[in-house]
Design an enzyme around this catalytic site. Structure first.
Site, PDB file in Angstrom:
ATOM      1  N   ASP A   1       0.976  -1.354  -0.116  1.00 51.96           N
ATOM      2  CA  ASP A   1       0.027  -0.033   0.242  1.00 51.96           C
ATOM      3  C   ASP A   1       0.750   1.291   0.082  1.00 51.96           C
ATOM      4  O   ASP A   1       0.409   2.311  -0.498  1.00 51.96           O
ATOM      5  CB  ASP A   1      -0.958   0.094   1.228  1.00 51.96           C
ATOM      6  CG  ASP A   1      -1.920  -1.092   1.196  1.00 51.96           C
ATOM      7  OD1 ASP A   1      -2.077  -1.928   0.091  1.00 51.96           O
ATOM      8  OD2 ASP A   1      -2.442  -1.547   2.213  1.00 51.96           O
TER       9      ASP A   1
ATOM     10  N   GLY B   1      -0.525   4.691 -18.696  1.00 48.85           N
ATOM     11  CA  GLY B   1      -1.106   5.790 -19.478  1.00 48.85           C
ATOM     12  C   GLY B   1      -2.472   5.607 -19.631  1.00 48.85           C
ATOM     13  O   GLY B   1      -3.190   5.772 -20.539  1.00 48.85           O
TER      14      GLY B   1
END
Ligand code: F6P
Length: 326
Positions: free
Chosen positions: A131, A189
């Site tokens: 995390d 992207g």
């Protein structure tokens, strides 16, 4: 201060790639400086049930490249109780362990902090969680591997998104932090990321439609943090309903994000921090987490490392994604 002769090591909470490299580093660094090392299996739970075995340099051979943790792990409810902590303390003393190194995330370090407040026992923490939500270290052990795994998965999903001209909502881990979501969105992207740190507006749907899902693009990827604040199911369902012309899919990556062979970056981080944990003990440090900030090994008290919201997400990453997803 009593002289430390034997060091215990455990992993606790969610497993993270690189934990094995950290166990190896702690064990070998300690042995090379003349300490005995004992491995505690199944985290705090195993400590309560006295699952303790001596570790040698050979015990940690051939584990560096393996995901998960050779010591196994658990989320112990009993360790949260006074009775559980007492039992854990008694077992540490009975095993002749004079100092403890714990490898894990927020819950693990919080457990260590509470234990150290109750018992005068030297503990050093290492940040091990995918995390990356721990203050006092730029990256946690496991984050880089998980990020790369997510990027590979999104690359694959993009093939389908492009071919079928679909919008994919992809839910990723991170609990209440958006580090994995924001960084993986940039790395792959994606058109947008939904992260808890940027949920300023209750309804971001129109913004996505305007920004990420443009006419000039025939497919789109939206990475969504698993935090309840973000709601991958909610958003994907709404887009389906309100924009029936779009072909929408939801993909939840789940636990495959936590497994696999650690990247070189995670192995090196784990090795440096593992050695740093023994340095910390020898420097008389107590109840601190060893982390890496700006390429320097640093010690941060558990109270600061575990502070909620203590590690803010770099807001520049939000701007970068927005600017590049046109
Ligand atoms: O803390 C690591 C983590 O993988 C979180 O990202 C996730 O919310 C949680 O653990 C899942 O935990 P479990 O494997 O116990 O379901």
């Amino acid at each position: 201060m009593a002289k430390i002769k034997c060091i215990g090591v455990l992993t606790s909470g969610g497993d993270a790639p690189g934990m094995n490299a950290a166990i190896r580093a702690v064990t070998r660094s300690a042995i090379s400086r003349g300490y005995k090392v004992k491995g505690i299996y199944r985290g705090y739970e195993g400590l309560i049930h006295n699952e303790i075995k001596s570790l040698t340099t050979e015990s940690v051979s051939g584990i560096m490249n393996r995901g998960g943790t050779m010591l196994k792990t658990a989320r112990s409810k009993d360790f949260m109780t006074a009775k559980g902590k007492r039992k854990a303390y008694e077992n540490l003393v009975a095993a002749g362990i004079d100092a403890l190194i714990v490898i894990g995330g927020n819950g693990t370090l919080t457990g260590a902090k509470e234990f150290a407040e109750q018992y005068d026992f030297p503990i050093i923490g290492l940040p091990g969680t995918v995390d990356n939500d721990i203050a006092g270290t730029d990256e946690t052990i496991g984050f880089d591997t998980s990020l790369n795994t997510i990027m590979e998965c999104v690359d694959r999903i993009k093939d389908t998104a492009y071919s079928h001209e679909r919008i994919f909502f992809i839910e990723v881990m991170g609990r209440d932090a958006g580090f994995l979501a924001q960084n993986s969105a940039i790395a792959s992207g994606a058109e947008a990321a939904l992260i808890p740190e940027d949920m300023t507006d209750a309804d971001q749907l129109s913004e996505f439609i305007g920004r990420g899902i443009r006419k000039s693009k025939n497919s789109s990827i939206v990475i969504v943090s698993e935090s309840p604040k973000c709601g991958a199911v909610y958003y994907s369902e709404r887009v389906k309903k309100e924009y029936p012309d779009y072909d929408v899919r939801l993909s939840i990556l789940g636990h495959l994000q936590r497994g696999g062979s650690p990247t070189a970056r995670d192995r090196i981080l784990a090795s440096v921090l593992g050695v740093g944990a023994i340095d910390a003990l020898e420097a008389g440090q107590r109840n601190v987490m060893v982390g890496m900030r700006h390429d320097q090994v640093v010690f941060t008290p558990f109270t600061i490392a575990t502070k909620e919201g203590g590690k803010p997400l770099d807001k520049n990453l939000i701007r970068v994604l927005k600017e590049l997803s046109i």
